[in-house]
Design a protein around this motif. Sequence first.
Motif, PDB file in Angstrom:
ATOM      1  N   ILE A   7      -5.042 -12.980   5.186  1.00 18.12           N
ATOM      2  CA  ILE A   7      -4.538 -11.622   5.249  1.00 18.12           C
ATOM      3  C   ILE A   7      -5.541 -10.712   4.423  1.00 18.12           C
ATOM      4  O   ILE A   7      -5.377 -10.705   3.464  1.00 18.12           O
ATOM      5  CB  ILE A   7      -3.170 -11.475   4.853  1.00 18.12           C
ATOM      6  N   ASN A   8      -6.217  -9.928   5.639  1.00 20.62           N
ATOM      7  CA  ASN A   8      -7.385  -8.972   4.858  1.00 20.62           C
ATOM      8  C   ASN A   8      -8.236  -9.566   3.804  1.00 20.62           C
ATOM      9  O   ASN A   8      -8.823  -9.175   2.959  1.00 20.62           O
ATOM     10  CB  ASN A   8      -6.626  -7.573   4.289  1.00 20.62           C
ATOM     11  N   ILE A  10      -7.600 -12.458   2.220  1.00 21.70           N
ATOM     12  CA  ILE A  10      -6.918 -13.074   0.985  1.00 21.70           C
ATOM     13  C   ILE A  10      -6.112 -14.218   1.809  1.00 21.70           C
ATOM     14  O   ILE A  10      -5.206 -14.215   2.433  1.00 21.70           O
ATOM     15  CB  ILE A  10      -5.903 -12.169   0.371  1.00 21.70           C
ATOM     16  N   LYS A  52      -0.409 -12.938  -4.822  1.00 22.82           N
ATOM     17  CA  LYS A  52      -1.347 -12.418  -3.899  1.00 22.82           C
ATOM     18  C   LYS A  52      -0.578 -11.722  -2.688  1.00 22.82           C
ATOM     19  O   LYS A  52      -0.712 -10.673  -2.323  1.00 22.82           O
ATOM     20  CB  LYS A  52      -2.122 -13.557  -3.263  1.00 22.82           C
ATOM     21  N   LEU A  53       0.742 -12.372  -2.457  1.00 22.35           N
ATOM     22  CA  LEU A  53       1.716 -11.808  -1.437  1.00 22.35           C
ATOM     23  C   LEU A  53       2.232 -10.873  -1.891  1.00 22.35           C
ATOM     24  O   LEU A  53       2.346  -9.608  -1.135  1.00 22.35           O
ATOM     25  CB  LEU A  53       2.698 -12.900  -0.820  1.00 22.35           C
ATOM     26  N   GLU A  55       1.283  -8.484  -3.914  1.00 18.35           N
ATOM     27  CA  GLU A  55       0.171  -7.375  -4.039  1.00 18.35           C
ATOM     28  C   GLU A  55      -0.026  -6.999  -2.428  1.00 18.35           C
ATOM     29  O   GLU A  55      -0.171  -5.662  -2.171  1.00 18.35           O
ATOM     30  CB  GLU A  55      -1.222  -7.602  -4.399  1.00 18.35           C
ATOM     31  N   ILE A  56      -0.140  -7.896  -1.437  1.00 21.95           N
ATOM     32  CA  ILE A  56      -0.249  -7.399  -0.018  1.00 21.95           C
ATOM     33  C   ILE A  56       0.835  -6.459   0.437  1.00 21.95           C
ATOM     34  O   ILE A  56       0.891  -5.336   0.949  1.00 21.95           O
ATOM     35  CB  ILE A  56      -0.467  -8.492   1.024  1.00 21.95           C
ATOM     36  N   ASN A  59       1.058  -3.097  -1.189  1.00 20.34           N
ATOM     37  CA  ASN A  59       0.010  -2.289  -0.785  1.00 20.34           C
ATOM     38  C   ASN A  59      -0.247  -1.780   0.684  1.00 20.34           C
ATOM     39  O   ASN A  59      -1.072  -1.150   0.826  1.00 20.34           O
ATOM     40  CB  ASN A  59      -1.188  -2.519  -1.428  1.00 20.34           C
ATOM     41  N   HIS A  60       0.515  -2.599   1.461  1.00 23.95           N
ATOM     42  CA  HIS A  60       0.219  -2.472   3.073  1.00 23.95           C
ATOM     43  C   HIS A  60       1.744  -1.997   3.735  1.00 23.95           C
ATOM     44  O   HIS A  60       2.522  -3.222   3.940  1.00 23.95           O
ATOM     45  CB  HIS A  60      -0.402  -3.566   3.437  1.00 23.95           C
ATOM     46  N   ALA A  63       3.502  -4.495   6.354  1.00 22.97           N
ATOM     47  CA  ALA A  63       2.714  -5.955   6.400  1.00 22.97           C
ATOM     48  C   ALA A  63       3.771  -7.125   6.456  1.00 22.97           C
ATOM     49  O   ALA A  63       3.432  -8.191   6.968  1.00 22.97           O
ATOM     50  CB  ALA A  63       2.088  -5.941   4.802  1.00 22.97           C
TER      51      ALA A  63
END
Length: 85
Positions: A7-8, A10, A52-53, A55-56, A59-60, A63
């Motif tokens: 994902i981007n 990551i 990590k999830l 953060e995604i 920030n998106h 998502a």
Amino acid sequence: MEIKLSINGIDVTFKPNKLAYNSYINDITMTDKIAPATNFLRRIVLPEDKEKLNEILDNHAGAALQIVEKIIKQFAPDLEIEIKN
């Protein structure tokens, strides 16, 4: 079954299961799709990828729905169904 997505750039790995999938489907309403998708992803992400999830997701915009769509296509693919008379 593990599903690894990039994902981007990551890498995040999910381990969907029938209980989490059914809960996700049952939680979706006409006015609430984002929260059930987010909860589903947080239930099935591997513990080492949870940060990590988050953060995604933080920030998106949108998502969660995009990620869920990819996971469901792998976990619960369409069946070929035809009507017989």
